[in-house]
Motif scaffolding. Structure first.
Motif, PDB file in Angstrom:
ATOM      1  N   SER A  81       0.726  -1.164  -0.047  1.00  0.00           N
ATOM      2  CA  SER A  81      -0.088  -0.097  -0.638  1.00  0.00           C
ATOM      3  C   SER A  81       1.162   0.961   0.414  1.00  0.00           C
ATOM      4  O   SER A  81       0.655   2.529  -0.550  1.00  0.00           O
ATOM      5  CB  SER A  81      -0.818   0.918   1.162  1.00  0.00           C
ATOM      6  OG  SER A  81      -0.222   0.158   2.250  1.00  0.00           O
ATOM      7  N   LEU A  82       1.897   1.454   0.843  1.00  0.00           N
ATOM      8  CA  LEU A  82       2.615   2.457   0.543  1.00  0.00           C
ATOM      9  C   LEU A  82       3.542   3.001  -0.372  1.00  0.00           C
ATOM     10  O   LEU A  82       3.948   3.481  -1.219  1.00  0.00           O
ATOM     11  CB  LEU A  82       3.921   2.100   2.263  1.00  0.00           C
ATOM     12  CG  LEU A  82       4.641   3.521   2.641  1.00  0.00           C
ATOM     13  CD1 LEU A  82       4.431   5.230   2.753  1.00  0.00           C
ATOM     14  CD2 LEU A  82       5.322   3.019   3.176  1.00  0.00           C
ATOM     15  N   GLU A  83       4.026   1.468  -0.834  1.00  0.00           N
ATOM     16  CA  GLU A  83       4.780   1.282  -2.977  1.00  0.00           C
ATOM     17  C   GLU A  83       4.173   1.550  -3.218  1.00  0.00           C
ATOM     18  O   GLU A  83       3.920   2.762  -4.759  1.00  0.00           O
ATOM     19  CB  GLU A  83       5.522   0.359  -2.810  1.00  0.00           C
ATOM     20  CG  GLU A  83       6.273  -0.444  -2.026  1.00  0.00           C
ATOM     21  CD  GLU A  83       7.097  -1.334  -2.396  1.00  0.00           C
ATOM     22  OE1 GLU A  83       6.365  -2.031  -3.391  1.00  0.00           O
ATOM     23  OE2 GLU A  83       8.042  -1.729  -2.635  1.00  0.00           O
ATOM     24  N   ARG A  84       2.308   1.566  -2.850  1.00  0.00           N
ATOM     25  CA  ARG A  84       1.312   2.200  -4.426  1.00  0.00           C
ATOM     26  C   ARG A  84       1.129   3.364  -4.179  1.00  0.00           C
ATOM     27  O   ARG A  84       0.975   4.528  -5.045  1.00  0.00           O
ATOM     28  CB  ARG A  84       0.303   1.007  -4.420  1.00  0.00           C
ATOM     29  CG  ARG A  84      -1.146   1.583  -5.546  1.00  0.00           C
ATOM     30  CD  ARG A  84      -1.787   0.471  -5.166  1.00  0.00           C
ATOM     31  NE  ARG A  84      -2.689   0.914  -4.101  1.00  0.00           N
ATOM     32  CZ  ARG A  84      -2.338  -1.044  -3.107  1.00  0.00           C
ATOM     33  NH1 ARG A  84      -1.515  -1.698  -3.745  1.00  0.00           N
ATOM     34  NH2 ARG A  84      -3.008  -0.270  -1.779  1.00  0.00           N
ATOM     35  N   GLU A  85       1.174   4.237  -3.144  1.00  0.00           N
ATOM     36  CA  GLU A  85       1.251   5.417  -2.765  1.00  0.00           C
ATOM     37  C   GLU A  85       1.766   6.286  -3.225  1.00  0.00           C
ATOM     38  O   GLU A  85       2.071   7.392  -3.742  1.00  0.00           O
ATOM     39  CB  GLU A  85       0.409   5.226  -1.355  1.00  0.00           C
ATOM     40  CG  GLU A  85       0.517   7.061  -0.883  1.00  0.00           C
ATOM     41  CD  GLU A  85      -1.286   7.328  -1.707  1.00  0.00           C
ATOM     42  OE1 GLU A  85      -1.497   8.911  -1.568  1.00  0.00           O
ATOM     43  OE2 GLU A  85      -2.159   6.288  -1.643  1.00  0.00           O
ATOM     44  N   ILE A  86       3.563   5.788  -2.862  1.00  0.00           N
ATOM     45  CA  ILE A  86       3.955   6.493  -3.594  1.00  0.00           C
ATOM     46  C   ILE A  86       4.437   6.730  -5.450  1.00  0.00           C
ATOM     47  O   ILE A  86       4.862   7.758  -5.295  1.00  0.00           O
ATOM     48  CB  ILE A  86       5.580   5.980  -3.344  1.00  0.00           C
ATOM     49  CG1 ILE A  86       5.376   6.113  -1.066  1.00  0.00           C
ATOM     50  CG2 ILE A  86       6.905   7.034  -3.138  1.00  0.00           C
ATOM     51  CD1 ILE A  86       6.527   6.176  -0.503  1.00  0.00           C
ATOM     52  N   PRO A 188       4.350  17.941   7.683  1.00  0.00           N
ATOM     53  CA  PRO A 188       4.733  16.341   6.779  1.00  0.00           C
ATOM     54  C   PRO A 188       4.456  16.135   5.544  1.00  0.00           C
ATOM     55  O   PRO A 188       3.679  16.462   4.784  1.00  0.00           O
ATOM     56  CB  PRO A 188       4.895  15.852   8.119  1.00  0.00           C
ATOM     57  CG  PRO A 188       3.258  16.016   8.603  1.00  0.00           C
ATOM     58  CD  PRO A 188       3.089  17.504   8.217  1.00  0.00           C
ATOM     59  N   GLY A 189       5.586  15.851   4.637  1.00  0.00           N
ATOM     60  CA  GLY A 189       5.409  15.416   3.170  1.00  0.00           C
ATOM     61  C   GLY A 189       6.670  14.477   3.063  1.00  0.00           C
ATOM     62  O   GLY A 189       7.808  14.789   3.614  1.00  0.00           O
ATOM     63  N   TYR A 190       6.532  14.510   1.755  1.00  0.00           N
ATOM     64  CA  TYR A 190       7.496  12.951   0.632  1.00  0.00           C
ATOM     65  C   TYR A 190       7.712  13.721  -0.444  1.00  0.00           C
ATOM     66  O   TYR A 190       6.714  14.240  -1.141  1.00  0.00           O
ATOM     67  CB  TYR A 190       7.029  11.481   0.960  1.00  0.00           C
ATOM     68  CG  TYR A 190       8.067  10.525   0.055  1.00  0.00           C
ATOM     69  CD1 TYR A 190       9.024  10.379   0.779  1.00  0.00           C
ATOM     70  CD2 TYR A 190       8.163   9.869  -0.812  1.00  0.00           C
ATOM     71  CE1 TYR A 190      10.069   9.716   0.112  1.00  0.00           C
ATOM     72  CE2 TYR A 190       8.528   8.736  -1.867  1.00  0.00           C
ATOM     73  CZ  TYR A 190      10.180   8.969  -0.762  1.00  0.00           C
ATOM     74  OH  TYR A 190      10.908   8.102  -1.155  1.00  0.00           O
ATOM     75  N   TYR A 191       8.739  14.468  -0.206  1.00  0.00           N
ATOM     76  CA  TYR A 191      10.073  15.005  -1.822  1.00  0.00           C
ATOM     77  C   TYR A 191      10.010  14.084  -2.521  1.00  0.00           C
ATOM     78  O   TYR A 191      11.152  13.435  -2.094  1.00  0.00           O
ATOM     79  CB  TYR A 191      10.801  15.747  -1.135  1.00  0.00           C
ATOM     80  CG  TYR A 191      10.062  17.183   0.280  1.00  0.00           C
ATOM     81  CD1 TYR A 191       9.617  18.433  -0.588  1.00  0.00           C
ATOM     82  CD2 TYR A 191       9.949  17.021   1.419  1.00  0.00           C
ATOM     83  CE1 TYR A 191       9.367  19.362   0.494  1.00  0.00           C
ATOM     84  CE2 TYR A 191       9.726  17.455   2.435  1.00  0.00           C
ATOM     85  CZ  TYR A 191       8.916  19.359   2.159  1.00  0.00           C
ATOM     86  OH  TYR A 191       8.515  20.210   2.703  1.00  0.00           O
TER      87      TYR A 191
END
Length: 651
Positions: A81-86, A188-191
């Motif tokens: 699920s995390l890989e799909r979201e990224i 917070p976030g993923y850059y």
């Protein structure tokens, strides 16, 4: 056989035959009886303790093994699920390098120009449609030249972000991924960062900031707590809110000084979570103890106590995902089974004592007869059990044979229905456009019928007649649309016959009319004036054309001016039809696996990779070929060659 004569002193007492002592046996003294009773009690205690302890250890080991297996499944699910979201946003920064205006803005390095304002608006629209937190571009000095949040007071526009690690990594390595807290709004976030280049070299960096908050909220309803830690051992995602932005291990002063300089966590305290490891288990699992963090909270799963911790790295990132499985239910189950084992040991011990007492009081012939009867009964029981086992095995074998026969029939039916399933899948994709096409005539029918009633009350018959004529036209239009769908969806007989190629193309374009209009695709047809007549099944030919045109529209998604070119010609006994799009074209890897089943470049849930293999199989049944390659002028081109109908057949 006669009994031996007994002495006169051996007469039984008045307590009955079972309590009378055997005069042939010596009477046991009182101290020996006490020792025998003590030995029995000690044996009983040892039996209960050994059975309970062994059952507890075995049950606990089995429970922990099952808990490890469940935790491994959870790790795989959370990782996917995390890989799909990224991965949904991984291509965003690179695609900005395809915009000429973005490269021109970075090359000039000026942010207060019409071009910069136009890029701000473009990035704002892109951010709104993609659902990201922000999208912005930086020049080689780390200054933000254009950003999606340019309208807000806390905009990034003009800020110097050269101190951010994702900027330095992208300039050095071409791309970077980084989790941190924004210095402006504290989000917070993923850059995701990617270097942008032109003919002169690197001109800047494109950055997309993605929020993982929605995924984190979905974790709050799972059965076990989970957290994600970055390369610094800091918890960046957690199903327990109080765990977020804590450290799995205490941080030294040098590390904290580095964080203050890069502002990765925006000066958060990063207190230790307090995970205490108790023991190491097999396959990398650990028994840990989690303390209470913050005030007591209502949760669907325990967050304090002893847990089985399992971790695995996330592919493509320096992160690690950890799942905590509560071990208290395993211990409670093991304790319950140990108690049952102790009770069972007591029952077994009592049964043994009773059997021993009974054996001591039975006589020869009666004991032999009863023993023989028990043996006979046991044999009968075993025969019955073995007969039942054989009957059950025979029934299972018959069921397996029947299941294999059903599987073979299902396989044959699936092979026959594969082409029909492909057509129904296309109809499913077109259902939204079809509903839109039918809603407008239905609304018009409702309005015209209501007006006709009012004009009929007024006696205005010409107007009523005009409304009825208009209603009939709308009904014909709806009937034409549903007729095309029925014709496309029905099962084909598979018998080839003369088919006008232009008519088949018109039917395919009519089915995809809604997608063509929504995407603004311009259709350029270069078929000759004379009809090209093919010898094939018309329904299956339309399915092939719908698949090819639909793939072309998918390839041109996001293009500013999509264009679809259709050309055809006669080549001897064959007809050659070419469908060309103006998209990015086919990569070498895609061309190598183009017609393989289940190979697709679309996102998960969008396509199954069966359209082109089914189309190629249909064309082979016609006696033709289907090839795909890149067009010399750009885009992908698929060439369809099918037999032409001879004149006699056409007439």
């Amino acid at each position: 056989m006669r009994d031996e004569p007994r002495p006169a002193a051996a007469a039984p007492d008045s307590m009955g035959p079972f309590s009378a002592p055997d005069p042939a046996l010596p009477i046991m003294p009182a101290p020996q009886r006490l020792l025998r009773l003590l030995a029995l009690l000690l044996g009983l205690a040892a039996l209960i303790g050994g059975a309970s302890y062994a059952t507890f250890r075995v049950s606990q080991a089995m429970g922990l093994a099952e808990l490890q297996l469940t935790g491994r499944h959870r790790l795989d699910l959370y990782t996917a699920s995390l890989e799909r979201e990224i991965d949904k946003y991984a291509y965003f920064p690179t695609t900005l390098g395809l915009e000429r205006d973005v490269l021109d803005l970075l090359a000039k390095g000026e942010r207060d120009t019409p071009l910069a304002r136009r890029m701000n608006v473009y990035l704002e629209q892109l951010n709104d449609r993609a659902g990201t937190l922000s999208v912005y571009v930086l020049d080689t000095r780390g200054t933000v030249l254009a950003t999606s949040n340019w309208r807000r007071p806390d905009s990034f526009l003009g800020e110097d972000l050269s101190f951010r690690p994702y900027f330095r990594d992208a300039m050095e390595n071409g791309s970077s991924r980084f989790f941190g807290i924004g210095t402006t709004r504290g989000e917070p976030g993923y850059y995701l960062a990617s270097a942008l280049t032109n003919a002169q070299g690197t001109v800047g960096v494109a950055v997309v900031k993605v929020s993982l908050e929605q995924l984190e909220k979905s974790w709050a309803t799972v059965e076990a707590p989970v957290l994600v830690s970055d390369e610094n051992g800091v918890v960046i995602l957690a199903s327990v809110p109080d765990w977020k932005f804590t450290a799995l291990a205490p941080l030294d002063e040098a590390t904290r000084h580095t964080f203050d300089r890069t502002q990765q966590y925006n000066r958060r305290a990063l207190n230790p979570l307090g995970v205490k490891e108790i023991a190491a288990l097999d396959h990398g699992a650990r028994m840990v103890k989690l303390p209470r963090v913050g005030p007591e909270m209502v949760s669907v799963f325990p967050v304090t106590g002893q847990f089985l911790a399992q971790s695995q790295p996330l592919p493509g990132t320096p992160w690690s995902l950890t799942v905590f499985s509560h071990v208290e239910p395993v211990r409670e189950m093991a304790a319950s089974r140990a108690a049952l084992a102790g009770i069972a040991a007591v029952l077994v011990f009592i049964v043994l004592i009773m059997f021993n007492e009974r054996r001591r009081h039975l006589r020869d012939r009666l004991a032999a007869r009863e023993a023989l009867q028990r043996a006979h009964d046991e044999l009968e029981r075993k025969v019955a059990v073995r007969t039942a086992d054989l009957s059950a095995a025979n029934a299972r074998l018959q069921e397996e044979v029947a299941e294999r026969i059903r599987a073979e029939r299902t396989l044959r039916a699936a092979q026959d229905e594969l082409v029909q399933a492909g057509k129904l899948a296309v109809i499913g994709q077109l259902s939204a456009g079809i509903a839109h096409e039918l809603n407008q005539p239905l609304a018009a029918l409702r309005t015209l019928s209501g007006n006709a009633g009012k004009f009929l009350d007024r006696g205005d018959l010409p107007t009523v007649r005009g409304n009825l004529t208009r209603i009939a036209q709308l009904v014909d239009r709806m009937g034409s649309l549903t007729g095309q769908l029925k014709s496309f969806a029905r099962k084909s007989s598979g018998q080839p016959r003369p088919v006008v190629l232009q008519q088949a193309l018109d039917n395919a374009l009519a089915l995809l009319d809604q997608r063509l209009r929504q995407s603004g695709t311009r259709v350029v047809s270069r078929l000759p004036a004379a009809d090209l007549v093919a010898h094939c099944d018309p329904n299956r030919l339309e399915q092939v054309l719908v698949n090819l045109i639909g793939n072309a529209l998918d390839a041109m998604a996001g293009q500013p001016e999509p264009c679809l070119e259709l050309s055809g010609e006669a080549a001897g006994t064959l007809l050659r039809l070419r469908v060309r799009d103006h998209g990015p074209g086919l990569s070498d890897d895609v061309r190598a696996h183009l017609f393989e089943p289940f190979f697709t470049t679309k996102e998960a849930g969008v396509g199954l990779g069966l359209g082109l293999p089914i189309s190629a199989g249909i064309v082979r049944d016609f006696g033709g070929t289907l090839d795909g390659d890149n067009h010399p002028e750009g885009g992908a081109a698929f060439t369809l060659e099918i037999p032409a109908a001879d004149e006699n057949r056409h007439d």
